[in-house]
Design an enzyme around this catalytic site. Structure first.
Site, PDB file in Angstrom:
ATOM      1  N   TYR A  69      19.459  20.743  22.676  1.00 20.30           N
ATOM      2  CA  TYR A  69      18.263  19.929  22.465  1.00 20.30           C
ATOM      3  C   TYR A  69      17.549  19.587  23.770  1.00 20.30           C
ATOM      4  O   TYR A  69      16.356  19.282  23.764  1.00 20.30           O
ATOM      5  CB  TYR A  69      18.617  18.658  21.699  1.00 20.30           C
ATOM      6  CG  TYR A  69      18.957  18.916  20.247  1.00 20.30           C
ATOM      7  CD1 TYR A  69      17.993  19.400  19.367  1.00 20.30           C
ATOM      8  CD2 TYR A  69      20.237  18.702  19.752  1.00 20.30           C
ATOM      9  CE1 TYR A  69      18.291  19.657  18.035  1.00 20.30           C
ATOM     10  CE2 TYR A  69      20.550  18.951  18.417  1.00 20.30           C
ATOM     11  CZ  TYR A  69      19.570  19.431  17.571  1.00 20.30           C
ATOM     12  OH  TYR A  69      19.865  19.690  16.258  1.00 20.30           O
ATOM     13  N   HIS A 179       5.194  22.626  -2.534  1.00 17.48           N
ATOM     14  CA  HIS A 179       5.868  23.926  -2.496  1.00 17.48           C
ATOM     15  C   HIS A 179       7.027  23.836  -3.476  1.00 17.48           C
ATOM     16  O   HIS A 179       8.156  23.540  -3.113  1.00 17.48           O
ATOM     17  CB  HIS A 179       6.375  24.231  -1.084  1.00 17.48           C
ATOM     18  CG  HIS A 179       7.206  25.479  -0.999  1.00 17.48           C
ATOM     19  ND1 HIS A 179       6.781  26.692  -1.481  1.00 17.48           N
ATOM     20  CD2 HIS A 179       8.446  25.693  -0.499  1.00 17.48           C
ATOM     21  CE1 HIS A 179       7.716  27.598  -1.274  1.00 17.48           C
ATOM     22  NE2 HIS A 179       8.747  27.016  -0.685  1.00 17.48           N
TER      23      HIS A 179
END
Length: 315
Positions: A69, A179
């Site tokens: 990260y 969706h």
């Protein structure tokens, strides 16, 4: 359009969708540096090595590596494909509880790095999770985008192109809304090479009965693919790639993505699939495509469906 230099893309989640997206990125050469983050470190490192071996045949140089990260701090674009997989018989909305927790931890780690680029979300239920990423990150709404109905629209155009024997590039029409099961086709605005679909059907009434079949096949395509092979990934990876190129190349192109509504279509406080102009800043503008009365009602129901899911988490 000219590609911006120094493009860096980070992929979070190297499963079937993520790895398909990585391969699409290599083939299209849209970024300079591509970082893969995944809990399965060995697979991520193996994929990075495998992809690097193909760079010599790619359209442009690209460095691929496994990362953490901390690599997000200077990324232009972060694509999140991580999360629990959709199982046979399970709707996208069934996934929300599991994936909400996963996303909170992912976004917290990304934001600690100092990231200030654009998020592109693919994990289902994508509209609700895109809303969650904007809330968790605190980034401006234009910098958080979901894949929305970009794949549904592609399926819709493909099926119509097959029926009328034309290139899908000559079919113009949108699937909007969630969706998922409450999505809708904007039949009133669909045309083939500028010829209204309604006019074409008036001249070919025998095709009228096929129209509803085309929508049902569009809406239910994912379930059919999941039943056949366990998951969908190539189509959505290409959709993600199209959005990525629009961002990285500053294209100002209209794509059906999950975008935040602020009064458009008479609704607000929801991310949902709608046509939007996409460029280097993310979502430049949400476009209000004209809807007839029936389409407005279906869109409103789709908004209600999504709000009912997200409200318990963000009331």
């Amino acid at each position: 359009m000219e590609k911006f230099k120094g493009n860096k893309v980070v992929l979070v989640g190297n499963g079937a969708v993520g790895s398909s997206y990585a391969f699409a990125m290599l083939n299209q050469g849209a970024c300079d540096e591509f970082v893969i983050i995944d809990l399965n470190e060995d697979k991520a490192k193996g994929d990075a090595m495998d992809l690097n071996h193909g760079v010599v045949y790619a359209p442009s140089p690209m460095q691929v590596k496994y990362g953490t990260y901390e690599d997000c701090h200077d990324a232009s674009l972060i694509v999140i494909c991580a999360g629990a997989a959709q199982k046979p018989g399970e709707t996208r909305l069934d996934l929300v509880g599991k994936n909400m927790k996963i996303f909170k931890s992912i976004v917290d780690e990304i934001m600690k790095s100092g990231f200030d680029g654009i998020f592109l979300i693919a994990t289902n239920p994508v509209d609700v999770l895109t809303y969650a990423v904007q809330k968790f990150s605190g980034l401006p709404e234009n910098q958080v985008i979901g894949s929305g109905t970009i794949l549904d629209t592609a399926r819709f155009r493909h099926l119509l192109s097959q029926e009328f024997n034309v290139s899908p590039n000559s079919v113009h029409g949108y699937i909007i809304g969630e969706h998922g099961d409450s999505e809708l086709a904007v039949w009133s605005g669909t045309n083939i090479a500028g010829n209204s679909l309604y006019d074409i059907l008036n001249e070919n009434p025998e095709k009228q009965k096929l129209i509803e079949e085309i929508f049902v096949n569009t809406r239910d395509a994912a379930y059919e693919i999941i039943k056949a092979k366990g998951a969908t990934y190539y189509g959505v990876a290409m959709g993600l790639m199209r959005i990525s190129k629009a961002i990285l190349n500053n294209e100002n192109v209209v794509l059906t993505v999950s975008a935040k509504l602020n009064g458009e279509y008479g609704h607000d406080d929801v991310y949902i699939g709608v046509p939007a102009i996409i460029n280097r800043n993310g979502i430049r503008e949400v476009l209000e495509t004209p809807l007839n009365t029936e389409e407005k009602e279906k869109f409103a129901k789709s908004v209600e469906t999504l709000k009912a899911i997200q409200t318990p988490f963000f009331s």
